[in-house]
Design a protein around this motif. Structure first.
Motif, PDB file in Angstrom:
ATOM      1  N   TYR A 153       0.812  -1.210   0.000  1.00 57.86           N
ATOM      2  CA  TYR A 153       0.000   0.000   0.000  1.00 57.86           C
ATOM      3  C   TYR A 153       0.853   1.271   0.000  1.00 57.86           C
ATOM      4  CZ  TYR A 153      -4.247  -2.540   0.702  1.00 57.86           C
ATOM      5  OH  TYR A 153      -5.307  -3.372   0.510  1.00 57.86           O
ATOM      6  N   TRP A 287     -13.933  -5.283  -2.810  1.00 60.52           N
ATOM      7  CA  TRP A 287     -12.674  -4.601  -2.464  1.00 60.52           C
ATOM      8  C   TRP A 287     -11.963  -3.941  -3.645  1.00 60.52           C
ATOM      9  CZ3 TRP A 287     -10.865  -2.377   1.531  1.00 60.52           C
ATOM     10  CH2 TRP A 287      -9.522  -2.004   1.573  1.00 60.52           C
ATOM     11  N   ASP A 322     -16.494  -6.866   1.297  1.00 61.93           N
ATOM     12  CA  ASP A 322     -15.164  -6.937   1.909  1.00 61.93           C
ATOM     13  C   ASP A 322     -15.125  -5.977   3.095  1.00 61.93           C
ATOM     14  OD1 ASP A 322     -11.965  -6.697   1.919  1.00 61.93           O
ATOM     15  OD2 ASP A 322     -12.486  -8.372   0.614  1.00 61.93           O
ATOM     16  N   ASP A 323     -13.961  -5.476   3.416  1.00 58.96           N
ATOM     17  CA  ASP A 323     -13.759  -4.593   4.570  1.00 58.96           C
ATOM     18  C   ASP A 323     -14.654  -3.337   4.472  1.00 58.96           C
ATOM     19  OD1 ASP A 323     -12.601  -3.773   6.882  1.00 58.96           O
ATOM     20  OD2 ASP A 323     -10.566  -3.626   6.091  1.00 58.96           O
ATOM     21  N   TYR A 373     -16.796 -10.180   5.469  1.00 59.80           N
ATOM     22  CA  TYR A 373     -15.362 -10.138   5.735  1.00 59.80           C
ATOM     23  C   TYR A 373     -15.097  -9.786   7.183  1.00 59.80           C
ATOM     24  CZ  TYR A 373     -10.796  -7.679   5.663  1.00 59.80           C
ATOM     25  OH  TYR A 373      -9.523  -7.238   5.924  1.00 59.80           O
ATOM     26  N   CYS A 381      -7.763  -5.085   8.141  1.00 55.56           N
ATOM     27  CA  CYS A 381      -6.634  -4.436   7.470  1.00 55.56           C
ATOM     28  C   CYS A 381      -6.911  -2.956   7.257  1.00 55.56           C
ATOM     29  CB  CYS A 381      -6.359  -5.109   6.139  1.00 55.56           C
ATOM     30  SG  CYS A 381      -5.760  -6.785   6.328  1.00 55.56           S
ATOM     31  N   GLY A 382      -8.156  -2.604   7.082  1.00 53.56           N
ATOM     32  CA  GLY A 382      -8.491  -1.198   6.854  1.00 53.56           C
ATOM     33  C   GLY A 382      -8.721  -0.426   8.148  1.00 53.56           C
ATOM     34  N   LYS A 407     -14.755 -14.201   4.446  1.00 53.54           N
ATOM     35  CA  LYS A 407     -13.317 -14.018   4.186  1.00 53.54           C
ATOM     36  C   LYS A 407     -12.711 -13.533   5.490  1.00 53.54           C
ATOM     37  CE  LYS A 407     -10.285 -10.936   1.479  1.00 53.54           C
ATOM     38  NZ  LYS A 407     -10.282  -9.985   0.349  1.00 53.54           N
ATOM     39  N   ASP A 409      -9.384 -12.340   7.440  1.00 56.78           N
ATOM     40  CA  ASP A 409      -8.140 -11.717   6.990  1.00 56.78           C
ATOM     41  C   ASP A 409      -7.203 -11.397   8.160  1.00 56.78           C
ATOM     42  OD1 ASP A 409      -6.259 -10.276   5.617  1.00 56.78           O
ATOM     43  OD2 ASP A 409      -7.658  -8.855   4.717  1.00 56.78           O
ATOM     44  N   TYR A 426      -0.811  -1.099   9.479  1.00 53.57           N
ATOM     45  CA  TYR A 426       0.202  -0.802   8.469  1.00 53.57           C
ATOM     46  C   TYR A 426       1.392  -0.054   9.043  1.00 53.57           C
ATOM     47  CZ  TYR A 426      -2.915  -2.520   5.005  1.00 53.57           C
ATOM     48  OH  TYR A 426      -3.711  -3.327   4.270  1.00 53.57           O
ATOM     49  N   CYS A 465      -7.546 -15.657   4.592  1.00 51.88           N
ATOM     50  CA  CYS A 465      -6.736 -14.652   3.904  1.00 51.88           C
ATOM     51  C   CYS A 465      -5.559 -14.337   4.818  1.00 51.88           C
ATOM     52  CB  CYS A 465      -7.597 -13.413   3.626  1.00 51.88           C
ATOM     53  SG  CYS A 465      -6.704 -12.091   2.798  1.00 51.88           S
ATOM     54  N   TYR A 467      -2.244 -14.460   3.088  1.00 54.21           N
ATOM     55  CA  TYR A 467      -1.202 -14.186   2.095  1.00 54.21           C
ATOM     56  C   TYR A 467      -0.214 -15.348   1.895  1.00 54.21           C
ATOM     57  CZ  TYR A 467      -2.927 -10.480   5.047  1.00 54.21           C
ATOM     58  OH  TYR A 467      -3.718  -9.761   5.887  1.00 54.21           O
ATOM     59  N   ARG A 485      -5.825 -17.651   0.451  1.00 56.66           N
ATOM     60  CA  ARG A 485      -4.966 -16.817  -0.385  1.00 56.66           C
ATOM     61  C   ARG A 485      -3.547 -17.373  -0.347  1.00 56.66           C
ATOM     62  NH1 ARG A 485      -6.415 -11.293  -0.581  1.00 56.66           N
ATOM     63  NH2 ARG A 485      -4.198 -10.834  -0.616  1.00 56.66           N
ATOM     64  N   ASP A 489      -1.707  -8.970  -2.003  1.00 52.22           N
ATOM     65  CA  ASP A 489      -2.802  -8.397  -2.787  1.00 52.22           C
ATOM     66  C   ASP A 489      -2.413  -8.185  -4.255  1.00 52.22           C
ATOM     67  OD1 ASP A 489      -3.743  -8.284  -0.244  1.00 52.22           O
ATOM     68  OD2 ASP A 489      -4.485  -6.236  -0.371  1.00 52.22           O
TER      69      ASP A 489
HETATM   70  C1  GLA Z   1      -6.125  -7.086   2.788  1.00 53.82           C
HETATM   71  C2  GLA Z   1      -6.662  -8.176   1.862  1.00 53.82           C
HETATM   72  C3  GLA Z   1      -7.503  -7.546   0.766  1.00 53.82           C
HETATM   73  C4  GLA Z   1      -8.643  -6.756   1.378  1.00 53.82           C
HETATM   74  C5  GLA Z   1      -8.108  -5.728   2.372  1.00 53.82           C
HETATM   75  C6  GLA Z   1      -9.218  -5.077   3.168  1.00 53.82           C
HETATM   76  O1  GLA Z   1      -5.234  -6.257   2.158  1.00 53.82           O
HETATM   77  O2  GLA Z   1      -5.607  -8.934   1.343  1.00 53.82           O
HETATM   78  O3  GLA Z   1      -7.981  -8.529  -0.127  1.00 53.82           O
HETATM   79  O4  GLA Z   1      -9.532  -7.645   1.991  1.00 53.82           O
HETATM   80  O5  GLA Z   1      -7.208  -6.329   3.300  1.00 53.82           O
HETATM   81  O6  GLA Z   1      -8.740  -4.133   4.055  1.00 53.82           O
END
Ligand code: GLA
Length: 679
Positions: A153, A287, A322-323, A373, A381-382, A407, A409, A426, A465, A467, A485, A489
């Motif tokens: 990001y 997402w 998603d988020d 999610y 993550c967000g 999902k 994460d 982050y 999720c 990674y 996953r 991303d």
């Molecule tokens: C991570 C996931 C993405 C998405 C975002 C949401 O980065 O890998 O696919 O779900 O979080 O914040």
């Protein structure tokens, strides 16, 4: 002319020649920032000249630089040198403007497809590293910024003081080698019925059953199903099969779709037992287009577009939020502010959502399914509310609302293990990988939620999720995971799709009905994480992306704005013969069986004894050859070759003597089916 005069003429000529030689052959400097940098493709933002991605002075580890090219990982810039460069030198590093974030990337240089130099992993704060490479004879040169393994990001990458020493030229052309014009391959569906939904469906005894007989062809259409077990019924107008099966067992059903033009039949095998998601989930996720901007309204619109566009008739099913359906930790946006949970610990949605049950009912009423999610950590993550400490309540809420997919994460869970403050995930170094490399800690939160999900009175597809940490493909099934996953991303760039694609063979052996490796969502159509734009992937790259994700038996989750589906994207997503490869009941994942230069040949075994074969060109030149190594890819005897994108038989070949002319565009793919013939 006298002798002296002649001598003078020769001398003048020699001086002139030597001067001309100086002009033509001595090296001169060509600065990278003087080239047209707009040809670069990158994960986010636009390529910058002499300024950082955020339009500030280029700064690496406290040192400022006047000249350079700033880009956002993952990125690629191709330069045509035609053998006229002597060398390239630069300093590289992550720009200080992302200090405090977990920013990391790797800088790489390629000459005619071969790696010439790599910086190794660089984090923000690292002093600039120097590169200097000899380019003698190199025709095509590529600057790549690869993913640093952290979600990219904040990966603002700088190439500073970057210059070529060149011979006889004052500039170089940058370029993109891939054709830009979209072209349609999938033929229009027939007006006669064709049933496109999967041939096998898994359900648990006692769970609500929902399977749509997805079919193309003129409407009105009348649906029926012979041999439906007790507890199930079919809606003859929509083809929706619903009900509940009480007993485990295998049930063979004959589906029928009829219209004024004809009729179609298909066998469906219902497996009522422990396993679900017997073919890879297909649907949409919010997402890649909306990211933090998602709302109930947008989700409804996406579901409606799934129906209106006709995608539903090709088997596309899930509408996944998603988020950002939860309230946020510290957002300034009022629509994300509010209580995270009620007094009993049950999660509260943000004001953009509200009544989740009503939303789920609406999506189900369209014949679709719905997903959402969360994160095992305190924050997603967000930065929205995660499930940590409230896993049981969350699983109950999802089931009560009627959700079909979760999902889950990792993100801030690593902070929990490491006792780090649960602030912006982050901001913590190597956020996502915190603790996830350790098998026991990697498994723990997914097992916990997996158990609660299984206790619910409905089938919820469980998508992990994290990674790919701790080789999740080896243990994902044991925690009840249906897919996981395998990568960071994805972005809508060739570098991203390519690097993900090349990394999938390692987990291929673990794919099977009910368990799928997930190389992340599709980046076709209008994508852009809150700021949608047409995918930066060129048409051929998109054909390769969809071909490979089908060969990989990957979950197919469309990531685009469903209301902005253009003809090309729709055509790409509605090829039933391509989708059939993805949905094949045998559930094998293709692997690369042969490499010829940069042409990789992927092969997937299919249930009917045939093979799906992808000729995928990862190189910078058209791949053209007469292919005859059939035994190398495990295909023997006489077989029929069908082009699946064009839905056309091409030829019948004997593996001993036959040859198949193959011509694959740059970054493109041919997807064929080889069907053995009786002799
Ligand atoms: C991570 C996931 C993405 C998405 C975002 C949401 O980065 O890998 O696919 O779900 O979080 O914040």
């Amino acid at each position: 002319m006298g002798r002296i005069g002649k001598l003078m003429m020769v001398a003048i000529l020699m001086i002139a020649l030597s001067m001309a030689g100086t002009n033509t052959f001595s090296a001169q400097t060509v600065w990278l920032d003087e080239l047209d940098l707009s040809a670069a493709t990158q994960g986010w933002g636009v390529p910058m000249k002499n300024r950082s991605i955020d339009n500030k002075t280029l700064t690496i580890a406290g040192k400022t630089f006047e000249r350079g090219f700033a880009t956002h990982s993952v990125s690629s810039l191709l330069i045509l040198l035609e053998g006229k460069a002597v060398s390239f030198s630069a300093k590289v590093g992550i720009d200080d403007e992302v200090k405090g974030h977990d920013a990391a990337a790797e800088f790489e240089l390629y000459g005619d497809g071969k790696k010439l130099w790599s910086s190794g992993l660089m984090r923000v704060g690292d002093t600039a590293r120097v590169c200097s490479v000899n380019l003698t004879g190199i025709k095509k040169f590529e600057l790549v910024v690869a993913d640093g393994g952290n979600g990219n990001y904040y990966d603002h990458a700088d190439w500073v003081d970057a210059r070529f020493e060149a011979k006889g030229v004052t500039t170089f052309k940058t370029y993109n080698p891939v054709a830009s014009e979209p072209y349609i391959l999938t033929p229009k569906p027939s007006d006669k019925p064709r049933i496109n939904s999967a041939k096998v469906f898994g359900v648990r005894p006692g769970s609500p059953f929902q399977y749509l007989v997805a079919a193309t062809g003129d409407r009105p259409m009348v649906f029926s199903a012979k041999g439906l077990p007790e507890g199930l019924k079919i809606d003859q107008n929509t083809g929706l099969i619903t009900g509940v099966l009480s007993n485990a067992g295998t049930y063979m059903v004959t589906l029928e779709a009829k219209n004024a033009k004809g009729r179609a039949e298909k066998q469906l095998r219902i497996e009522c037992g422990n396993r679900i998601a017997l073919t890879p989930p297909m649907g949409w996720n919010s997402w890649n287009c909306f990211a933090h901007e998602v709302s109930a309204e947008k989700v409804k619109k996406a579901a409606e577009a799934m129906v209106k566009s006709g995608l539903i008739n090709h088997g596309w099913t899930y509408i996944n939020i998603d988020d950002f359906w939860e309230n946020h930790r510290d957002s300034k946006d009022p629509s994300l502010q509010g209580k995270f949970r009620d007094d009993a610990g049950y999660i509260v949605t943000n004001s953009r959502f509200g009544d989740m049950k009503a939303l789920a009912d609406y999506v189900h009423s369209l014949g679709l399914k719905i997903g959402l999610y969360s994160s095992p950590g305190p924050w997603t993550c967000g930065g929205c509310a995660g499930s940590y400490g409230f896993e049981k309540q969350d699983a109950e809420s999802y089931a009560k609302w009627g959700f079909d997919y979760l999902k889950y994460d990792w993100c801030s869970y690593g902070n929990v293990i490491n006792g780090l403050p649960d602030n912006d995930p982050y901001k913590v170094s190597s956020l996502s990988y915190n603790g996830g490399g350790e098998l026991a800690t990697a498994i723990k939160p997914f097992k916990l939620m997996g158990e609660y999900i299984r206790q619910q009175p409905r089938d919820i597809v469980y998508s992990l999720c994290q990674y790919g940490m701790s080789d999740v493909w080896k243990w994902g099934d044991s925690v009840g995971g249906n897919c996981w996953r395998t990568t960071n991303d994805i972005t809508d760039t060739w570098v991203s799709v390519k690097s993900i694609a090349l990394d999938q063979d390692k987990s291929a052996a673990y794919a099977k009905p009910g368990n799928w490796n997930d190389p992340d969502m599709l980046v076709v159509g209008h994508v852009g994480w809150g700021n949608p734009h047409p995918s930066k992937l060129k048409p051929d790259e998109q054909y390769l992306h969809i071909s490979l994700w089908s060969l990989f038996s990957a979950p197919l989750l469309i990531g685009c704005d469903m209301e902005k589906l253009d003809d090309f994207t729709l055509n790409l997503l509605t090829n039933d013969e391509v989708i059939e490869i993805n949905q094949d009941p045998l559930g094998k994942q293709a692997t690369c069986k042969q490499t010829i230069g940069e042409l990789r040949i992927y092969v997937k075994e299919l249930e009917d004894g045939s093979f799906a074969v992808g000729f995928c060109n990862f190189g910078l030149d058209i791949a053209e050859l007469s292919y005859k190594d059939f035994s190398k890819i495990g295909v023997n005897g006489k077989f029929k070759v069908r082009d699946l994108w064009r839905q056309k038989d091409i030829s019948t070949i004997d593996s001993q003597t036959g040859q198949l002319p193959v011509k694959v565009p740059v970054h493109g793919a041919l997807l064929y089916k080889f069907t053995p013939q009786k002799r």
